[in-house]
Design an enzyme around this catalytic site. Sequence first.
Site, mmCIF file in Angstrom:
data_model
loop_
_atom_site.group_PDB
_atom_site.id
_atom_site.type_symbol
_atom_site.label_atom_id
_atom_site.label_comp_id
_atom_site.label_asym_id
_atom_site.label_seq_id
_atom_site.Cartn_x
_atom_site.Cartn_y
_atom_site.Cartn_z
ATOM 1 N N ASP A 238 -0.507 1.305 -4.812
ATOM 2 C CA ASP A 238 -1.666 0.141 -5.111
ATOM 3 C C ASP A 238 -3.015 0.719 -5.686
ATOM 4 O O ASP A 238 -3.675 0.116 -5.931
ATOM 5 C CB ASP A 238 -1.659 -0.807 -4.312
ATOM 6 C CG ASP A 238 -2.552 -0.484 -2.853
ATOM 7 O OD1 ASP A 238 -2.188 0.888 -2.528
ATOM 8 O OD2 ASP A 238 -3.109 -1.147 -2.375
ATOM 9 N N SER B 74 0.915 -1.178 0.086
ATOM 10 C CA SER B 74 0.096 -0.101 0.085
ATOM 11 C C SER B 74 0.832 1.341 -0.054
ATOM 12 O O SER B 74 1.756 1.464 -0.817
ATOM 13 C CB SER B 74 -1.121 0.036 1.100
ATOM 14 O OG SER B 74 -1.891 0.896 1.154
#
Length: 567
Positions: A300, A143
Amino acid sequence: MTEYERWLAQELDDKDLTEELNAINGQPEEINDRFYRDLEFGTAGLRGVIGAGTNRMNVYTVRKATQGLANYLNKHNPEGKPLSVAIAYDSRNKGVLFSEESAAVLAAAGIKAYIYPELMPTPALSFAVRHLGCDAGINVTASHNPAKYNGYKAYGPDGCQITAAMADGITEEMGALDIFADVKKVDFKEAVAAGTIEYIGEDTVTAFLDAVQAESILGGDAGNLKIVYTPLNGAGKRCVLAILDRIGVKDVTIVPEQAEPDGNFPTCPYPNPEIREALQKGIELCEKVNPDLLLATDPDCDRVGVAVNQNGEYVLLTGNEVGILLLNFIAKFRTEQGTMPPAPVAVSTIVSTDMIDGIAADYGVTIRRCLTGFKYIGDIIAELEAEGRESSFLLGFEESYGYLSGGYVRDKDAVDGSMLICEMTAYYKRNGMTLVDAMNDLYEKYGYFKNATITRAFEGESGMIKMAEIMSTLRENAPAEIAGFKVVGTSDYQLSVRTDGAEKSEINLPKSNVLEYRLENGSKFIVRPSGTEPKIKVYMSGKGATRAESEDMVAKMTAAADGVLGI
């Protein structure tokens, strides 16, 4: 030391790992940090620093997790039906390697692997799981963490991140495995040639974009905008540009230093759109290009941050503010157009702003609260779908810049979020307003709820122990006041107990290690250890009659935070 020496004696596939192991010889603290535990597998999968050791992200810990997943799936498949798993990855270092190794382990276990041939947003993985009828999904991503991290998110057949029960089952399978002897894999290229590993085709990408576009509010009528966009060297570029083009936004300038995938994130060491430093290159470009809006998606592409052109100054909006604006915009527009569904529902988390309650009440929208983590929002979407009420879902959002307006995926989606934010900006622009103007109007109407989050990091084994001590101490000795204001209510989500004065009630949510303190002036102070990083987060909501009052309350709680935590 025994495990370190065992790794050192192995002929490892990845020469980087051997070099690291040799380099730390004679450094007991470094060896301990890498080998004192196995990297923990939970509902968020794995996340850790890339490197050698059982407490690191490397091909061996990734293969072991995948073998555990494969064994779990095979064990829970009594009818012996063909199983399959979808795999995606973003721009993280070793992302391609980890995803291909995962596919090779699955193929060796008799499970078909579908893998994207290029980096893709997290929501595209959630979509692929359901679109392809897979039994699970794997997304190799960390992330918005710094470059030294990578991670491994596991998804169930519903496209949600895995349940606690499934995580426990996979963990049990992993516990029975020797990281070297018990993990089997095939040659990746040979498996592709044999068809046991298959690349996900363009039709799935197109179907994902079609599903996002179906959530458009203005129906492709947002062409009056000028946008600067940064994918922060991540996976968002292709899909975000495609969806903006579909809704008529043609004037898009990409931040050149952050346009292409780069797992080192050279211009933003912490590639998190919540943080101004990550948006700095974009803001500098905005000052030259003069757009209406800056969009920034994390590596992401499941979170999106914005900066708004307010008379030539670029003002950052918080995740809570964007969530407030989106709920109001969607409800307002759909009410005006007569397209509001019956019994509409919006979903947010226990740490997100209370300001949405007033907006929801005005438009007849029910607010459902859930634990932190978009999988819980996904669960509520699934419940509505099971009840035949999927059209009732308006919006899900969390304060950490995650948004979703449809049930086509079960995770936050910055492709959808970028589209909605642009449409909202276009809508207000036609009315002579910016998003900052719209937000100020909402503050004037509903009161000021200023929110802030602070984090305290606790690295290594000693840090994990310290975090546990802090939470234990707070449970045993709850603060009577915070920042000079009396605590009038608490919620312990681990014990599922809400206390208001002398009254106690049950919290009907899954157990979670979160403590909430409600203050006499309507403000809130919430303590939550991160589930994916070695840090404690404190969420503060300052309520006030004016902006100054609410900001002052947040400042007072921020100053008091370390004292409350006892650090």
